[in-house]
Design a protein around this motif. Sequence first.
Motif, PDB file in Angstrom:
ATOM      1  N   ASN A 318       0.713  -1.155   0.140  1.00 35.15           N
ATOM      2  CA  ASN A 318      -0.052   0.057  -0.043  1.00 35.15           C
ATOM      3  C   ASN A 318       0.880   1.274  -0.058  1.00 35.15           C
ATOM      4  O   ASN A 318       0.576   2.101   0.867  1.00 35.15           O
ATOM      5  CB  ASN A 318      -0.940  -0.237   1.295  1.00 35.15           C
ATOM      6  N   LEU A 319       1.748   1.485  -0.867  1.00 32.79           N
ATOM      7  CA  LEU A 319       2.563   2.454  -1.017  1.00 32.79           C
ATOM      8  C   LEU A 319       2.067   3.896  -1.382  1.00 32.79           C
ATOM      9  O   LEU A 319       2.759   4.909  -1.188  1.00 32.79           O
ATOM     10  CB  LEU A 319       4.100   1.960  -1.656  1.00 32.79           C
ATOM     11  N   ILE A 320       1.150   3.845  -2.073  1.00 33.76           N
ATOM     12  CA  ILE A 320       0.529   4.896  -2.577  1.00 33.76           C
ATOM     13  C   ILE A 320      -0.168   5.623  -1.508  1.00 33.76           C
ATOM     14  O   ILE A 320       0.085   6.891  -1.332  1.00 33.76           O
ATOM     15  CB  ILE A 320      -0.703   4.672  -3.815  1.00 33.76           C
ATOM     16  N   ALA A 321      -0.901   4.805  -0.543  1.00 38.92           N
ATOM     17  CA  ALA A 321      -1.370   5.568   0.419  1.00 38.92           C
ATOM     18  C   ALA A 321      -0.025   5.991   1.599  1.00 38.92           C
ATOM     19  O   ALA A 321      -0.365   7.123   2.025  1.00 38.92           O
ATOM     20  CB  ALA A 321      -2.425   4.380   1.180  1.00 38.92           C
ATOM     21  N   ARG A 322       0.694   5.014   1.565  1.00 39.11           N
ATOM     22  CA  ARG A 322       2.133   5.525   2.399  1.00 39.11           C
ATOM     23  C   ARG A 322       2.684   6.902   1.864  1.00 39.11           C
ATOM     24  O   ARG A 322       2.992   7.585   2.723  1.00 39.11           O
ATOM     25  CB  ARG A 322       2.903   4.436   2.386  1.00 39.11           C
TER      26      ARG A 322
END
Length: 426
Positions: A318-322
């Motif tokens: 979930n690196l976009i949210a991160r």
Amino acid sequence: MTNQELQARKTQVIARGQGNLYPVYIERGENAELWDVDGNRYIDFATGIAVCNTGHSHPKVVAAVKQQLDKFSHTCVMVNPYESAIELAEKLTQAAPGNSEKKAIFVTTGAEAVENCVKIARAHTGRRGVIAFNGGFHGRTNLAMALTGKITPYKNLFGPFPGDIFHAPFPIESHGISIEESLRALDTLFKVDIASTDVAAIIVEPVQGEGGFYPAPAEFLRALRERCDEHGIVLIADEIQTGFGRTGKMFSFEHADVEPDLITMAKGIAGGFPIAAVVGKSQIMDAPLPGGLGGTYGGSPVACTAALSVLEIIDQENLIARANQLGQLFNERLTLLQNQFPEVIHDVRNQGAMIALELGKSATQFIPNPELTQSLIAKAAEHGLILLACGFYGNVIRFLPALTMTDAIANEGLDKFERLFSQLSS
């Protein structure tokens, strides 16, 4: 060998034009941390200029690359292709903004991606002109330099440049350039320098990278889309620094809900392995004839495998949210610092984890402060930090943390930065 010894060797054999910001020679990296040959540890706020979005040596990327190397390292995708290139093209065309059918090509560097976009746009339109923006950065090859909107250090001493390249002001409200003024200047180009019917493409960074981390207003990008549609011009999104989750979307153009015609992709695509791509609408991408696009190393099987692993990590972790979480953390900490030093911190801004601290000399008017900026960069390594500067005036500190960086490491690094800033600003 020590840092000092290696720097002495480097100076003897590598041309001064390819300088290094820090006389710090890295021995190993893990996620958001680096260690040099002298055993010093650094928190990395640069990630190789937005390349290692998934951190240094992510275990999944390392495993995938090792597995590929056991099979083969190169055949040339234009001679004997391989499934990983097809799969990567499928995933990139699916991830690109908009619903149009898309195709991809692979090259090796961001500058190559830019140059191929121009080739494709010219082949599709039968036109010659390309419009870029002041302060934009599009690469160091000859055509890409011509598109870049800043002389020093990128264009100085290197002319002449290709013709039929034009520049318009980029809208930056704090610099006194409104959206309306930028669009008016663009329309004036059509009346004064080149007819709209002779323009093949407009290229724009949705967030200027080297230019200072200025986001293009959504209204501006939508207006560019409208003008390109009106005049039959190809809209090129240069997402080399903004792509792959960096801005809190897979690609920054998504923030404006705009579908470009062509997109350049590089940097964060493969965790440090050299690969770049152009992704665009199929009918435009297919304009060049067979053999008109390509390159020996473009779409390396090792890099394709790494890129597939990076896309998987972005999704699974979930690196976009991160990116948005990290952007908020940095923005809050840097805004508190701005409250302490309102005379010298002109602005704090971010789009996701693309974060900027703009330095000035007055709280009431915009006077750039490149001297303080360079002092911060020069002293960063002594404080265990890797930092980068940017900006049309050389007065912006940019933060590009790995999207896998923990809050603990981010706060430790920001603590170090605050101490450094306080020492140099007091």
